[in-house]
Design an enzyme around this catalytic site. Structure first.
Site, short mmCIF file in Angstrom:
data_model
loop_
_atom_site.label_atom_id
_atom_site.label_comp_id
_atom_site.label_asym_id
_atom_site.label_seq_id
_atom_site.Cartn_x
_atom_site.Cartn_y
_atom_site.Cartn_z
N HIS A 1 32.76 41.68 101.57
CA HIS A 1 32.43 42.84 102.35
C HIS A 1 32.54 44.13 101.53
O HIS A 1 31.54 44.65 101.05
CB HIS A 1 33.32 42.86 103.61
CG HIS A 1 33.05 43.99 104.53
ND1 HIS A 1 33.71 44.17 105.71
CD2 HIS A 1 32.18 45.03 104.46
CE1 HIS A 1 33.26 45.25 106.32
NE2 HIS A 1 32.34 45.78 105.58
N TYR B 1 54.25 63.15 90.28
CA TYR B 1 52.96 63.68 89.87
C TYR B 1 52.42 64.80 90.77
O TYR B 1 52.61 64.80 91.97
CB TYR B 1 51.95 62.54 89.83
CG TYR B 1 50.59 62.97 89.37
CD1 TYR B 1 50.37 63.30 88.03
CD2 TYR B 1 49.54 63.06 90.26
CE1 TYR B 1 49.13 63.71 87.60
CE2 TYR B 1 48.28 63.47 89.83
CZ TYR B 1 48.09 63.79 88.50
OH TYR B 1 46.85 64.20 88.09
N HIS C 1 36.29 53.59 104.31
CA HIS C 1 35.59 52.32 104.08
C HIS C 1 34.38 52.56 103.20
O HIS C 1 33.59 53.48 103.43
CB HIS C 1 35.14 51.72 105.41
CG HIS C 1 34.31 50.49 105.24
ND1 HIS C 1 34.69 49.45 104.42
CD2 HIS C 1 33.10 50.13 105.76
CE1 HIS C 1 33.77 48.50 104.46
NE2 HIS C 1 32.79 48.89 105.25
N ASP D 1 50.18 53.32 88.53
CA ASP D 1 50.51 54.61 89.15
C ASP D 1 50.10 54.63 90.63
O ASP D 1 50.91 54.94 91.50
CB ASP D 1 49.73 55.75 88.46
CG ASP D 1 50.23 56.11 87.08
OD1 ASP D 1 51.34 55.68 86.70
OD2 ASP D 1 49.50 56.81 86.37
N HIS E 1 31.38 50.30 100.39
CA HIS E 1 30.90 49.08 99.72
C HIS E 1 30.73 49.37 98.24
O HIS E 1 29.76 48.93 97.62
CB HIS E 1 29.57 48.63 100.32
CG HIS E 1 29.60 48.32 101.77
ND1 HIS E 1 28.47 48.35 102.56
CD2 HIS E 1 30.61 47.96 102.60
CE1 HIS E 1 28.79 48.02 103.81
NE2 HIS E 1 30.09 47.78 103.86
#
Lengths: 218, 218, 218, 218
Positions: A158, A212, A93, A118, A95
């Protein structure tokens, strides 16, 4: 478990390196393989002070199982994701600025870069506005990402939650999310980016997910 | 006192780390607990050269009490805040780019991010245009922030002053102010951010002020 | 002379620190006190490799006097400034992003920040388009800055030249020029910055030039 | 060969230093003098872990000749350039933000800065949209850059490829490409940059290619 504590602690340095977080905001967690537990950042501890030892361990209801600090205030959201998406081994998480700006407008990031095709296989979607304190954020993440190619969701007003097969993959998704959020933002400032045909997005996504990097041979 | 000198000296590194200052601009101060004194940055000294020893101590009228250097040219503003807001234990001043850009337009930063509701409890307000040299800047800060949830004020055409229960909290407010100033700016560049309902802002603010971080148990 | 070589070499690190330069672009010079000479960066040498020893010394016609490398390709402009502005003891040249963007539009930076009034005493002016290779750039700098409060000029379609009483002051002007160029740019992106009254600009400029910093008492 | 391995490995640090890459994206290669081989970054290895030893060597068809890792997923494009442009000794690929934003709009960067005239001799052109997996990207690069002054091409919806007489020159072109992409973007945000006359562009380009830096005397 000690290995995972170190991995999760160290991965927070990537959030700092790529300027995805300020102060104590942002967090990484990783599922303990074979157990209903995950390792997550302690709450309100600065990035300079994170160590394998002060990481905390929670069960899949978000209850503290091991550790001297309180778990991240976002623990309930991480726990909800682990409970409801069994293939997810890591959650991040942040910001981060550009992704959060798209989130503030409630606008998905359109897929106009091959690097985005991709990694995300299409647009990065917006999740609902949700308050912290119960399962609302977790539900919003899971509803948006379940069955979606994107490993990142822009939670409205958020910030970003990203997922991966392990903590490192979720961090990579968080890093790539901000990178494409910024590039597409900059592109849009002076006009309309050219679209990429859906067929081409599909081909790029398929190739990248299967070929990849230093993966097992095929 | 020596502890506080070190704390204040070290906190200036956070202004540098988050790119809130250039050259010798910007300053942090901290009130000496139980005394009518505060520790502040010396004037015109570079960030690399700040040490506990060259911090200066002033009384609440801004007079130099201890130290070989002159106090920061913004000392009168810090002193006015300490004289008139007894709960404030730390003050920070920066010309950080995005916050100063809002200040140059005399425009408050609207609360469109949950992190902003958490930390500031609503918009970050604008204070008056005021010249340096007397109590005008201090008065502008106090008039704007007294009774306001926000711990930061955008002084018109100038920059940011932030306050906190101690110097570290004031630095955190300065860091978060620039972070949300930048994200909301970027959001606004491509359209209108979605508003957050006042009720939700209130709930987020209340929770964050009372629950977040490694605080005393409840 | 050896001291000045070290000062000039070290000051280049400030250009790097504040992201004013990439690769080998940009340069600092300092006048040798009491002699018709100045110390300047060698041409095409990377910032990591600059030492007191590889700085070069030129006379005021820009001829190499001392040094194993060629002088900066901008030496003629520096020399012209030293020949024609006897109070100037330092010159800096950069292509810093925001200042160069104003220069690309041929637009002066309006004085809408108190920090800009402090350092530059008003707007930062634009100088003419001029080709490298003769005295054109030097003439453009001198014509624009002679009798102007600003210590920096935005050379059209090119970049910034800044001056000061010594090399450090010129570097400070280059740093502050980019800082205000960026803040005013960001302010303008979302509307019109509020003007500052000329009287207030005059008062701020006068105070800052005479009072700020650890200067001699008055 | 060992020298070139070290040169190519070390040059990747410049991509990091100038923020041209995130995670494992981006790559540098260098032609082995006098042989039909080039040294290139391994695929999916992080920038912190690059060493002379883990660089890989490929032939001009992009086949792995030496090395324990797979070559970069962009190897086919590098190989195509080396096969078809015998004077090219280095190739660089990035998704740097501002250049990729111009690429996302399929818009060439106009030459409105003297530094751009110096390095690129005019606009930085756009190459076609091309999928990874065959020679399409290589063909797009070569078709766009052959006979063009610019050493960089903006591949549509993708990113930058730059070339040079050696790997270092190609890295410099990649760094300068992002620098001018950013400055011209910023200039355009608030209006129209002033054009530079073609004659002046020609003079600047000619002078810079023949005089600048610590080159052989003439």
């Amino acid at each position: 478990m000690n290995d995972l504590r170190k991995i999760v602690a160290d991965l927070h340095a990537e959030l700092v390196r790529y300027n995805l977080v300020v102060w104590t905001a942002g967090n990484v967690s990783g599922r303990v393989p074979g157990e209903d537990l995950f390792v997550i950042k302690p709450s309100g501890v600065s990035y300079d002070e994170l160590t394998p030892e002060n990481m905390v361990v929670c069960d899949l209801d978000g209850n503290l199982v091991e550790g001297e600090h309180s778990p991240s205030s976002d623990t309930a959201a991480h726990a909800y994701v682990y409970r409801n998406m069994p293939d997810v081994g890591g959650v991040v998480h942040t910001h981060s600025t550009y992704a959060s700006a798209w989130a503030a407008r409630g606008e998905a990031i359109p897929c106009v870069l091959t690097a985005m095709a991709d990694e995300f296989g299409g647009e990065i979607p917006v999740g609902p506005f949700a308050l912290i304190g119960d399962d609302s954020i977790g539900q919003g993440i899971v509803q948006t990402l379940k069955g979606h190619r994107s490993k990142a969701v822009l939670m409205q007003n958020h910030g970003v939650f990203s997922i991966g097969k392990d903590a490192k993959a979720a961090v990579k998704a968080a890093v790539m999310c901000e990178d494409v959020a910024r590039t597409v933002h900059v592109a849009r400032q002076l006009g309309d980016p050219l679209p990429i045909a859906q067929d081409d997005i599909d081909r790029l996504y398929d190739r990248y997910q299967n070929v990849y990097g230093q993966r097992s041979p095929r």
